[in-house]
Design a protein around this motif. Structure first.
Motif, short mmCIF file in Angstrom:
data_model
loop_
_atom_site.label_atom_id
_atom_site.label_comp_id
_atom_site.label_asym_id
_atom_site.label_seq_id
_atom_site.Cartn_x
_atom_site.Cartn_y
_atom_site.Cartn_z
N GLU A 39 12.62 1.81 3.91
CA GLU A 39 11.69 1.25 2.94
C GLU A 39 12.45 0.52 1.84
N GLN B 16 13.05 11.81 7.29
CA GLN B 16 12.37 11.33 6.09
C GLN B 16 13.29 10.47 5.25
N TYR C 67 2.06 10.57 -1.39
CA TYR C 67 3.11 9.58 -1.63
C TYR C 67 4.17 9.61 -0.52
N ARG C 68 4.46 10.80 -0.05
CA ARG C 68 5.48 10.93 1.00
C ARG C 68 5.06 10.22 2.28
N TYR C 69 3.77 10.22 2.56
CA TYR C 69 3.28 9.58 3.78
C TYR C 69 2.59 8.25 3.46
N ASP C 70 3.27 7.43 2.67
CA ASP C 70 2.95 6.02 2.49
C ASP C 70 1.71 5.74 1.65
N GLU D 275 13.58 7.09 6.73
CA GLU D 275 12.39 6.28 6.43
C GLU D 275 12.48 5.72 5.01
N ASN D 276 12.93 6.56 4.07
CA ASN D 276 13.09 6.09 2.70
C ASN D 276 14.12 4.98 2.61
N THR E 182 -3.27 2.41 0.91
CA THR E 182 -2.00 2.29 1.60
C THR E 182 -1.68 0.81 1.84
N GLU E 183 -0.51 0.56 2.34
CA GLU E 183 -0.08 -0.83 2.54
C GLU E 183 -0.86 -1.50 3.66
N LYS F 183 -1.25 2.46 8.38
CA LYS F 183 -0.66 3.53 7.58
C LYS F 183 -1.74 4.45 7.02
N LEU G 217 0.18 4.36 -1.55
CA LEU G 217 0.69 3.47 -2.60
C LEU G 217 0.03 3.73 -3.95
#
Length: 239
Positions: free
Chosen positions: A54, A47, A135-138, A50-51, A180-181, A185, A140
């Motif tokens: 990002e 994790q 929020y943790r899994y993308d 991934e952060n 999401t983006e 996602k 927005l």
């Protein structure tokens, strides 16, 4: 070497020295012993990576913007700045936003109502856990029963009632919109929530969590309130 440069070097050296001393003290005197198994540590490391990725993507995007700004004439620079301002307004909630995402529905468990179980509105702790995982899994942008979440939003208990942006969420039926983006996602977030234990956690509180499939177009309204600027300071340099 000017005094200004010497001052900067001194400040940087001071900060680096503090960081090294803190790191050394942490290594030599750990405050707590980490008792997690290897898989839990690997998951947290994944994790964090991934952060980190990002953040690197965001830095690359801003570097690209700076290059575009420097390479264009005055008129194009104004357009780029206006576009950036519009994007920032969307991010902080001043403008509505459209994009791919999904909707969640929280409703009372009908079979429990039939047997006389008392149905209470969702607790702040459970709602906060759900929002953090989104929020943790993308995720927005999030809207809860029409309340847009921003950087100043608070989910808390006020006089026994769960509130979002200080607005009571006292109904057991709640709709949560997520943007999401990308659509990919959104599908990933759907798969995670569907496979997680969240639905069991809600059922323990006599609630059903329905996770609808990802959609290509969802609209979230702008923040209906006043954003706090208590910690912002106006910079008048260059005037």
């Amino acid at each position: 070497m000017t005094n200004k440069i010497v001052t900067r070097i001194t400040i940087i050296s001071f900060i680096v020295g503090i960081m090294i001393s803190v790191q050394y003290n942490t290594v030599q005197n750990p405050t707590t012993r980490d008792t997690r198994d290897i898989w839990a540590i690997r998951q947290e490391l994944s994790q964090e990576k991934e952060n980190h990725s990002e953040l690197l993507r965001e830095i690359a995007n801003y570097n690209e913007f700076v290059e575009q700004y420097e390479d264009n004439d005055t008129n194009n620079q104004a357009v780029l700045l206006n576009n950036t301002v519009e994007d920032l307004k969307r991010q902080i909630g001043l403008l509505s936003v459209d994009g791919p995402g999904l909707e969640l529905e929280i409703t009372p468990a009908a079979e429990l109502i039939q047997f006389g179980y008392e149905i209470e509105p969702i607790s702040p702790d459970l709602l906060i856990r759900l929002v953090n995982e989104i929020y943790r899994y993308d995720g927005l942008y999030i809207e809860i029963n029409g309340q847009r979440l921003t950087h100043t939003s608070a989910i808390r208990d006020i006089n026994g009632v769960t509130t979002v942006n200080s607005v009571p969420i006292d109904d057991a039926e709640i709709t949560i919109k997520i943007i999401t983006e990308t659509f990919e996602k959104a599908e990933k977030l759907y798969g995670y929530l569907y496979a997680s234990t969240f639905r069991d956690d809600f059922y323990l509180d006599n609630l059903n969590l329905s996770i609808n499939e990802a959609q290509r177009a969802i609209t979230i309204a702008e923040f209906d309130g006043k954003l706090s600027t208590d910690y912002l300071v106006e910079n008048n340099e260059g005037e």
